[in-house]
Design an enzyme around this catalytic site. Sequence first.
Site, short mmCIF file in Angstrom:
data_model
loop_
_atom_site.label_atom_id
_atom_site.label_comp_id
_atom_site.label_asym_id
_atom_site.label_seq_id
_atom_site.Cartn_x
_atom_site.Cartn_y
_atom_site.Cartn_z
N GLU A 69 30.25 38.68 29.61
CA GLU A 69 31.54 38.95 30.24
C GLU A 69 31.65 37.98 31.40
O GLU A 69 30.81 38.01 32.30
CB GLU A 69 31.63 40.39 30.76
CG GLU A 69 31.63 41.45 29.68
CD GLU A 69 32.79 41.35 28.71
OE1 GLU A 69 33.80 40.67 29.01
OE2 GLU A 69 32.68 41.95 27.63
N CYS B 298 36.92 40.32 38.03
CA CYS B 298 37.20 39.37 36.95
C CYS B 298 38.55 39.67 36.31
O CYS B 298 39.11 38.82 35.62
CB CYS B 298 36.08 39.33 35.94
SG CYS B 298 35.56 40.93 35.41
#
Length: 476
Positions: A245, A279
Amino acid sequence: MTVKPNLIGGEWREGSSAIESINPSDTRESIGHYALADAAQMREAVVAARAAQPAWSATTTQVRSDLLLKTSIELAVRKEEIGELVSREAGKTRAEGIGEVLRASQIFQFFAGEAVRYGGENLPSVRPNINVQISRDPVGVVALITPWNFPIAIAAWKLAPALAFGNTAVLKPSEETPGVAWELFRVLERNGLPAGVANLVNGRGADAGEALVEGVDALSFTGSVRTGRGLAQSAIANMVRVQLEMGGKNPLVVLDDADLGVAVESALNGSFFSAGQRCTASSRLIVTAAIHDRFVDALRKRMRSLKIGHALTAGTDIGPLINQRQLDTVQGYLQTGRDEGAELVEGGQLLQAGTPGFFMQPALMTETSNSMRINREEVFGPFATVIRAADYDEALALADDTEYGLSAGICTTSHKYASHFRQHVKSGLAMINLPTAGLDYHVPFGGTKASSYGQREQGTYAVDFYTNSKTAYVGY
Ligand code: ADP
């Protein structure tokens, strides 16, 4: 000076060196000193996890579930105390720190349930007198490498499914947040973690590269694109299953027909809360022509009402950036934006907040184009740009014109556009009339393109990464 050790094979072990963790809201405050495992110790942790794995996968699912549930309960009971540690070490506001610990607790609780609930399938064979049974085996030993921005939640959403499904694990947290990881392992140990089932190796990234890829069966990583890509190469060379990720350059589209209040609050939260260090943060605000000026004015007004300061001061909306390097990076992008012809219309200045910390006023740049570096590269700070779009079609094209694909949002009152966007935008998360950040724990999380690689994390989908399916043919 007390150095807090690492947990390897059930023993708290000194390292060859130590790191001091400091409070980004007040750099005079030390969170503590933490032992750093070198590459050799990281390898020992992998060996310990390997040794513990057969017995752990042979335990009843009830034993695994109990460990996770007890951990969940202790985290919930101590959410204020541990939440404060999260705030002190990672610079989150008190509400965010407590919220993150509660989230970690919910994740452990969820996987305490999954540990007894997951199973397989039974199908008739296409041939006579044969039954097909599909079951799930643990992958084995998993390495977990985590970043500093959600120091307990990300550790939880990797550790909890790893243990629930019978794997053993080695966790390498970020050098910025060793204290939160250490506290989590104390909680796990107190609630019955068997020796070697989960191992903590605070240490440097460079030492983790080889040590944690060789000898494990799977690697789950959250962090930067550069590190993730490097790790993926070594994982594949070692035939290690890998899940990454990484970054985002998340768009939030605001259409002319949007509810202005919803659009402004979505942008404010998505772009600037947690100092933009998520993020899933919205970094490109793509706004159609007729609402552009009203939206920018209203967002600027709300930005001016935000209180920036020490994360634990009552009333603080946004805390500091994590360190000087990150602050310098964001300031550098402001200069890049000016050089590229963008206009800084709000914020951006460094702040003295009464304590020596890494504070800056959230920044908004307008008159930007999607080809500018500030719209192509992840900034990871309280910084957003506005890009003008003629209409929905152009806005969608701009939203997708990026190498990333984590989260994408749209603010509109039109069912037609909301529905089209949800179906067509090329991202793993699509947010309608909501900030691009802010997720539940029981549903899959992950992106497309350069944002993610491998299977999804979280929710019932997590089982795919942490298990191998086995297909048995049973004749009768
Ligand atoms: P960030 O800039 O967000 O800290 P990084 O990718 O540098 O992102 O860090 C995320 C995690 O990856 C941290 O735990 C860090 O220590 C680790 N890390 C950094 N470099 C490496 C590497 N070469 N190999 C393995 N892990 C690494």
